[in-house]
Design a protein around this motif. Structure first.
Motif, PDB file in Angstrom:
ATOM      1  N   ARG A 148      22.322  12.622  -4.713  1.00 55.42           N
ATOM      2  CA  ARG A 148      20.868  12.606  -4.552  1.00 55.42           C
ATOM      3  C   ARG A 148      20.486  11.705  -3.390  1.00 55.42           C
ATOM      4  NH1 ARG A 148      16.312  10.416  -8.687  1.00 55.42           N
ATOM      5  NH2 ARG A 148      14.544  11.115  -7.488  1.00 55.42           N
ATOM      6  N   CYS A 149      19.532  12.145  -2.611  1.00 50.74           N
ATOM      7  CA  CYS A 149      19.074  11.377  -1.460  1.00 50.74           C
ATOM      8  C   CYS A 149      18.572  10.006  -1.912  1.00 50.74           C
ATOM      9  CB  CYS A 149      17.956  12.139  -0.752  1.00 50.74           C
ATOM     10  SG  CYS A 149      17.455  11.415   0.823  1.00 50.74           S
ATOM     11  N   PRO A 150      18.992   8.917  -1.257  1.00 57.46           N
ATOM     12  CA  PRO A 150      18.579   7.574  -1.665  1.00 57.46           C
ATOM     13  C   PRO A 150      17.226   7.138  -1.094  1.00 57.46           C
ATOM     14  CG  PRO A 150      20.138   7.424   0.112  1.00 57.46           C
ATOM     15  CD  PRO A 150      20.034   8.896  -0.244  1.00 57.46           C
ATOM     16  N   ARG A 151      16.614   7.952  -0.236  1.00 59.49           N
ATOM     17  CA  ARG A 151      15.357   7.544   0.389  1.00 59.49           C
ATOM     18  C   ARG A 151      14.215   7.473  -0.611  1.00 59.49           C
ATOM     19  NH1 ARG A 151      15.278  10.561   6.233  1.00 59.49           N
ATOM     20  NH2 ARG A 151      17.081   9.446   7.037  1.00 59.49           N
ATOM     21  N   GLU A 152      13.352   6.484  -0.380  1.00 65.33           N
ATOM     22  CA  GLU A 152      12.196   6.284  -1.238  1.00 65.33           C
ATOM     23  C   GLU A 152      10.922   6.478  -0.429  1.00 65.33           C
ATOM     24  OE1 GLU A 152      12.256   2.736  -3.604  1.00 65.33           O
ATOM     25  OE2 GLU A 152      14.436   2.791  -3.729  1.00 65.33           O
ATOM     26  N   HIS A 153       9.875   6.941  -1.095  1.00 61.80           N
ATOM     27  CA  HIS A 153       8.594   7.177  -0.449  1.00 61.80           C
ATOM     28  C   HIS A 153       8.045   5.883   0.126  1.00 61.80           C
ATOM     29  CE1 HIS A 153       4.792   9.049   0.390  1.00 61.80           C
ATOM     30  NE2 HIS A 153       4.159   8.120  -0.301  1.00 61.80           N
ATOM     31  N   ASP A 154       7.552   5.969   1.356  1.00 57.57           N
ATOM     32  CA  ASP A 154       6.937   4.838   2.067  1.00 57.57           C
ATOM     33  C   ASP A 154       7.910   3.729   2.439  1.00 57.57           C
ATOM     34  OD1 ASP A 154       4.384   5.787   2.460  1.00 57.57           O
ATOM     35  OD2 ASP A 154       3.576   4.871   0.648  1.00 57.57           O
ATOM     36  N   MET A 159       0.835  -1.179   0.000  1.00 60.33           N
ATOM     37  CA  MET A 159       0.000   0.000   0.000  1.00 60.33           C
ATOM     38  C   MET A 159       0.882   1.245   0.000  1.00 60.33           C
ATOM     39  SD  MET A 159      -3.048   0.878   2.586  1.00 60.33           S
ATOM     40  CE  MET A 159      -2.977   2.449   3.367  1.00 60.33           C
ATOM     41  N   THR A 160       0.544   2.215  -0.818  1.00 60.41           N
ATOM     42  CA  THR A 160       1.287   3.462  -0.896  1.00 60.41           C
ATOM     43  C   THR A 160       0.453   4.580  -0.296  1.00 60.41           C
ATOM     44  OG1 THR A 160       2.355   2.733  -2.916  1.00 60.41           O
ATOM     45  CG2 THR A 160       2.421   5.066  -2.458  1.00 60.41           C
ATOM     46  N   SER A 161       1.053   5.376   0.569  1.00 57.49           N
ATOM     47  CA  SER A 161       0.313   6.485   1.152  1.00 57.49           C
ATOM     48  C   SER A 161       0.258   7.647   0.169  1.00 57.49           C
ATOM     49  CB  SER A 161       0.959   6.926   2.462  1.00 57.49           C
ATOM     50  OG  SER A 161       2.256   7.423   2.233  1.00 57.49           O
ATOM     51  N   GLU A 162      -0.881   8.318   0.161  1.00 53.77           N
ATOM     52  CA  GLU A 162      -1.108   9.477  -0.693  1.00 53.77           C
ATOM     53  C   GLU A 162      -1.868  10.517   0.108  1.00 53.77           C
ATOM     54  OE1 GLU A 162      -3.241   8.025  -4.106  1.00 53.77           O
ATOM     55  OE2 GLU A 162      -1.393   7.526  -5.148  1.00 53.77           O
ATOM     56  N   ALA A 222       9.896  12.023  -9.887  1.00 53.08           N
ATOM     57  CA  ALA A 222      11.013  11.773  -8.975  1.00 53.08           C
ATOM     58  C   ALA A 222      11.374  10.300  -8.892  1.00 53.08           C
ATOM     59  CB  ALA A 222      10.656  12.284  -7.575  1.00 53.08           C
ATOM     60  N   GLY A 223      10.626   9.460  -9.553  1.00 56.89           N
ATOM     61  CA  GLY A 223      10.886   8.027  -9.471  1.00 56.89           C
ATOM     62  C   GLY A 223      10.623   7.471  -8.089  1.00 56.89           C
ATOM     63  N   GLY A 224       9.751   8.141  -7.324  1.00 51.21           N
ATOM     64  CA  GLY A 224       9.425   7.684  -5.977  1.00 51.21           C
ATOM     65  C   GLY A 224      10.495   7.981  -4.949  1.00 51.21           C
ATOM     66  N   ARG A 225      11.549   8.670  -5.370  1.00 52.14           N
ATOM     67  CA  ARG A 225      12.662   8.977  -4.456  1.00 52.14           C
ATOM     68  C   ARG A 225      12.599  10.413  -3.972  1.00 52.14           C
ATOM     69  NH1 ARG A 225      18.144   7.568  -7.194  1.00 52.14           N
ATOM     70  NH2 ARG A 225      18.910   8.696  -5.394  1.00 52.14           N
ATOM     71  N   CYS A 226      13.160  10.637  -2.801  1.00 50.58           N
ATOM     72  CA  CYS A 226      13.304  11.981  -2.264  1.00 50.58           C
ATOM     73  C   CYS A 226      14.145  12.797  -3.247  1.00 50.58           C
ATOM     74  CB  CYS A 226      13.995  11.905  -0.910  1.00 50.58           C
ATOM     75  SG  CYS A 226      14.396  13.507  -0.181  1.00 50.58           S
ATOM     76  N   ALA A 285      13.119   6.689  13.320  1.00 52.57           N
ATOM     77  CA  ALA A 285      12.010   5.757  13.549  1.00 52.57           C
ATOM     78  C   ALA A 285      10.867   6.018  12.587  1.00 52.57           C
ATOM     79  CB  ALA A 285      11.520   5.879  14.993  1.00 52.57           C
ATOM     80  N   ALA A 286      10.907   7.139  11.892  1.00 50.81           N
ATOM     81  CA  ALA A 286       9.819   7.511  10.972  1.00 50.81           C
ATOM     82  C   ALA A 286      10.077   6.971   9.567  1.00 50.81           C
ATOM     83  CB  ALA A 286       9.698   9.025  10.907  1.00 50.81           C
ATOM     84  N   ARG A 287       8.995   6.872   8.802  1.00 53.28           N
ATOM     85  CA  ARG A 287       9.128   6.492   7.401  1.00 53.28           C
ATOM     86  C   ARG A 287       9.426   7.753   6.588  1.00 53.28           C
ATOM     87  NH1 ARG A 287       3.771   3.051   6.548  1.00 53.28           N
ATOM     88  NH2 ARG A 287       3.923   4.078   4.553  1.00 53.28           N
ATOM     89  N   SER A 288      10.209   7.627   5.550  1.00 51.14           N
ATOM     90  CA  SER A 288      10.503   8.778   4.700  1.00 51.14           C
ATOM     91  C   SER A 288       9.390   8.966   3.685  1.00 51.14           C
ATOM     92  CB  SER A 288      11.839   8.590   3.986  1.00 51.14           C
ATOM     93  OG  SER A 288      11.780   7.519   3.079  1.00 51.14           O
ATOM     94  N   GLY A 289       9.360  10.165   3.090  1.00 59.56           N
ATOM     95  CA  GLY A 289       8.388  10.397   2.032  1.00 59.56           C
ATOM     96  C   GLY A 289       7.255  11.217   2.397  1.00 59.56           C
TER      97      GLY A 289
END
Length: 56
Positions: free
Chosen positions: A39-45, A1-4, A19-23, A52-56
């Protein structure tokens, strides 16, 4: 599931697709991102390893 978001979902989807789902951070977070070509390697969700938090 992807948050929107509840509003402006179309805009959000367009930005995420571009953004290809990336930060899109290029160091504004304080990290140099030397291992990911500046470029930041973090991806959404995905889990953010250093918090402790999710990125995106």
């Amino acid at each position: 599931m992807t948050s929107e978001p509840l509003v402006a979902t179309g805009l959000f989807r367009g930005v995420m697709a571009a953004a290809g789902g990336r930060c899109q951070c290029e160091g504004e977070c304080g990290q140099p991102h030397a291992k990911s070509d500046g470029r930041c390697p973090r991806e959404h969700d995905h889990y953010a390893a250093n918090t402790a938090a999710r990125s995106g």
